[in-house]
Design an enzyme around this catalytic site. Structure first.
Site, PDB file in Angstrom:
ATOM      1  N   TRP A  86       0.811  -1.225   0.000  1.00 50.47           N
ATOM      2  CA  TRP A  86       0.000   0.000   0.000  1.00 50.47           C
ATOM      3  C   TRP A  86       0.842   1.272   0.000  1.00 50.47           C
ATOM      4  O   TRP A  86       0.350   2.338  -0.370  1.00 50.47           O
ATOM      5  CB  TRP A  86      -1.015   0.000   1.140  1.00 50.47           C
ATOM      6  CG  TRP A  86      -1.940  -1.181   1.068  1.00 50.47           C
ATOM      7  CD1 TRP A  86      -2.262  -2.032   2.068  1.00 50.47           C
ATOM      8  CD2 TRP A  86      -2.650  -1.656  -0.089  1.00 50.47           C
ATOM      9  NE1 TRP A  86      -3.113  -3.020   1.622  1.00 50.47           N
ATOM     10  CE2 TRP A  86      -3.365  -2.814   0.299  1.00 50.47           C
ATOM     11  CE3 TRP A  86      -2.738  -1.249  -1.428  1.00 50.47           C
ATOM     12  CZ2 TRP A  86      -4.164  -3.537  -0.595  1.00 50.47           C
ATOM     13  CZ3 TRP A  86      -3.529  -1.967  -2.316  1.00 50.47           C
ATOM     14  CH2 TRP A  86      -4.232  -3.088  -1.896  1.00 50.47           C
ATOM     15  N   PHE A 102     -15.595 -10.176  11.936  1.00 46.52           N
ATOM     16  CA  PHE A 102     -16.596  -9.654  10.982  1.00 46.52           C
ATOM     17  C   PHE A 102     -17.646 -10.678  10.560  1.00 46.52           C
ATOM     18  O   PHE A 102     -18.638 -10.312   9.932  1.00 46.52           O
ATOM     19  CB  PHE A 102     -15.961  -8.929   9.790  1.00 46.52           C
ATOM     20  CG  PHE A 102     -14.865  -9.642   9.022  1.00 46.52           C
ATOM     21  CD1 PHE A 102     -14.959 -10.974   8.662  1.00 46.52           C
ATOM     22  CD2 PHE A 102     -13.736  -8.922   8.616  1.00 46.52           C
ATOM     23  CE1 PHE A 102     -13.958 -11.599   7.923  1.00 46.52           C
ATOM     24  CE2 PHE A 102     -12.720  -9.545   7.874  1.00 46.52           C
ATOM     25  CZ  PHE A 102     -12.836 -10.882   7.539  1.00 46.52           C
ATOM     26  N   HIS A 124     -10.684 -12.414  -1.091  1.00 44.39           N
ATOM     27  CA  HIS A 124      -9.875 -13.453  -1.763  1.00 44.39           C
ATOM     28  C   HIS A 124      -9.420 -14.555  -0.790  1.00 44.39           C
ATOM     29  O   HIS A 124      -8.945 -15.584  -1.233  1.00 44.39           O
ATOM     30  CB  HIS A 124      -8.699 -12.839  -2.537  1.00 44.39           C
ATOM     31  CG  HIS A 124      -7.530 -12.419  -1.694  1.00 44.39           C
ATOM     32  ND1 HIS A 124      -6.316 -12.053  -2.237  1.00 44.39           N
ATOM     33  CD2 HIS A 124      -7.391 -12.280  -0.350  1.00 44.39           C
ATOM     34  CE1 HIS A 124      -5.474 -11.743  -1.256  1.00 44.39           C
ATOM     35  NE2 HIS A 124      -6.101 -11.855  -0.120  1.00 44.39           N
ATOM     36  N   ASP A 125      -9.584 -14.325   0.503  1.00 38.92           N
ATOM     37  CA  ASP A 125      -9.225 -15.360   1.482  1.00 38.92           C
ATOM     38  C   ASP A 125     -10.318 -16.424   1.631  1.00 38.92           C
ATOM     39  O   ASP A 125     -10.077 -17.469   2.245  1.00 38.92           O
ATOM     40  CB  ASP A 125      -9.044 -14.743   2.883  1.00 38.92           C
ATOM     41  CG  ASP A 125      -7.805 -13.865   2.977  1.00 38.92           C
ATOM     42  OD1 ASP A 125      -6.862 -14.061   2.194  1.00 38.92           O
ATOM     43  OD2 ASP A 125      -7.798 -12.972   3.848  1.00 38.92           O
TER      44      ASP A 125
END
Ligand code: SAM
Ligand code: ASE
Length: 369
Positions: free
Chosen positions: A165, A238, A256-257
């Site tokens: 990032w 979550f 994507h996990d």
């Protein structure tokens, strides 16, 4: 002999087959601190001087340095009949640990963890499962218990994931104008690297990093944000706990996990937490529409096979997941590069409310919101 095309095809095959050696050259140079020693030295150094500073063998050091030169991560200078080595622009920017854009932690993670899972790729293809049990002897029925199998592993993962990032964060967050969203929640926000970019790009927003309790505690302890008032933390799961109120939920490299089924559950929870007009921003390495490229996204998808329960997806696959969770107005930006952004909104007029308000079924369909 074979056809004239054969030698070229064969050398391509050779190149692919020895690809792992190239990875290991980079991993070893990073691990040993070759680029750091050269960055700290006032001038270019010969192999012997590098070996002395690193405490490594002369033979091994010379071979490694010369290969790095051919890979263009080091450059050679002639000096008094001796070969002198220095960093190139590429290594100074991305491979020196102290560089603000350093990718060293990701390389070290790939070397120490990812590579060991890839040693079992054939087995992963056979059984369709990640390879933590084979590579590290830990059970993987709880994915992040395996990923965070020790305090050290948790820190390495967090350090590794944030590197990207510092290079691509701004571009990905600028793919859409996110300034209308004042309260942003970065779900699975990890060390907060993307949240930091978000707060710096959008001066009017408040960003909450939502992650598992141990991750939030490690982020607070090792990745300090005290200087940034507009960034806060929220501990939780979550899949189970209430999500904080927000105008926009970010999911960067989270979906994507997970399997389609788990992604659907998470997106449905986000849809429920969203107010009317609220949004979700998905940031992922996107596969081409036909799923057959780019190679990097395909390799990352295989990486998800050996390391997670998920895969990389095409924009259409994300659209399908978003639509099933109730989101509309889905827009996708490839944002030049591997990582793309997909923004979806919850309809500004809540279907149920309109029905109650007007007592007319299908109202939304008629006015086409
Ligand atoms: N968004 C970050 C990025 O792009 O660098 C991190 C992505 S990392 C692959 C996935 C993140 O999801 C990790 O920080 C992990 O701790 C978090 N996570 C996994 N399961 C979670 C859960 N059940 N509740 C909250 N966070 C979770
Ligand atoms: C995950 C992301 C990564 C889980 C394991 C991972 C990455 C490496 N290992 O969610 C970063 C993305 N890079 C790759 C190679 O997939």
């Amino acid at each position: 002999m074979g056809s004239p095309g054969e030698p070229a095809a064969l050398s391509l095959l050779d190149e692919c087959a020895r690809g792992f050696m190239v990875s290991q050259v980079l991993f070893a140079a990073c691990e040993l601190g070759v680029f750091d020693v050269l960055a700290e030295a006032p001038q270019a150094l010969d192999a012997e001087a590098v070996a002395t500073r690193l405490g490594t063998s002369s033979r091994g050091t010379e071979l490694l340095l010369d290969t790095c030169v051919t890979l263009k991560v080091l450059r050679l200078e002639a000096g008094g009949g001796k070969a002198l080595y220095g960093n190139t622009e590429l290594s100074s920017t991305y491979l020196v640990r102290s560089s603000p854009r350093s990718q060293c932690n990701m390389l070290l993670y790939l070397a120490r963890t990812t590579y060991l899972c890839w040693a079992h790729l054939a087995q992963a293809v056979r059984d369709g499962k990640n390879q933590y049990p084979a590579a590290f002897g830990v059970p993987s029925d709880e994915l992040f218990t395996a990923i965070y199998r020790s305090e050290g592993e948790r820190l390495q993962f967090m350090r590794a994931l944030q590197d990207v990032w510092s290079v691509h964060g701004r571009r990905v967050l600028a793919a859409f104008d996110l300034s209308p969203f004042r309260r942003i929640c970065d779900l699975g926000g990890c060390s907060g690297a993307l949240a930091k970019e978000c707060a710096s790009l959008y001066a009017g927003c408040q960003v909450t990093i939502f992650d598992l309790p141990d991750v939030v505690q490690a982020a607070r302890k090792h990745f300090l944000f005290l200087e940034e008032e507009r960034i806060g933390f929220h501990e939780g799961d979550f899949f189970r706990d209430p999500l904080p109120d927000a105008d926009l939920y970010i999911l960067a490299r989270v979906l994507h996990d997970w399997s389609d089924e788990a992604c659907s559950r998470l997106l449905a929870r986000i849809h429920q937490a969203c107010g009317p007009g609220g949004g979700v921003l998905i940031v992922e390495a996107l596969l081409d529409a036909d799923g057959r490229g780019p190679l990097t996204a395909q390799l990352y998808s295989l990486n998800m096979l050996v390391q997670t329960e998920g895969r990389e997806r095409t924009p259409t696959q994300y659209r399908t997941l978003l639509a099933a969770a109730g989101f509309s107005d889905v827009r996708c930006q490839r944002a030049q590069g591997l990582y793309g952004a997909i923004l979806a909104r919850k309809s500004a007029f809540n279907n149920g409310e309109m029905v109650t308000l007007y007592g007319v079924e299908g109202f939304l369909g008629i006015v086409r919101y």
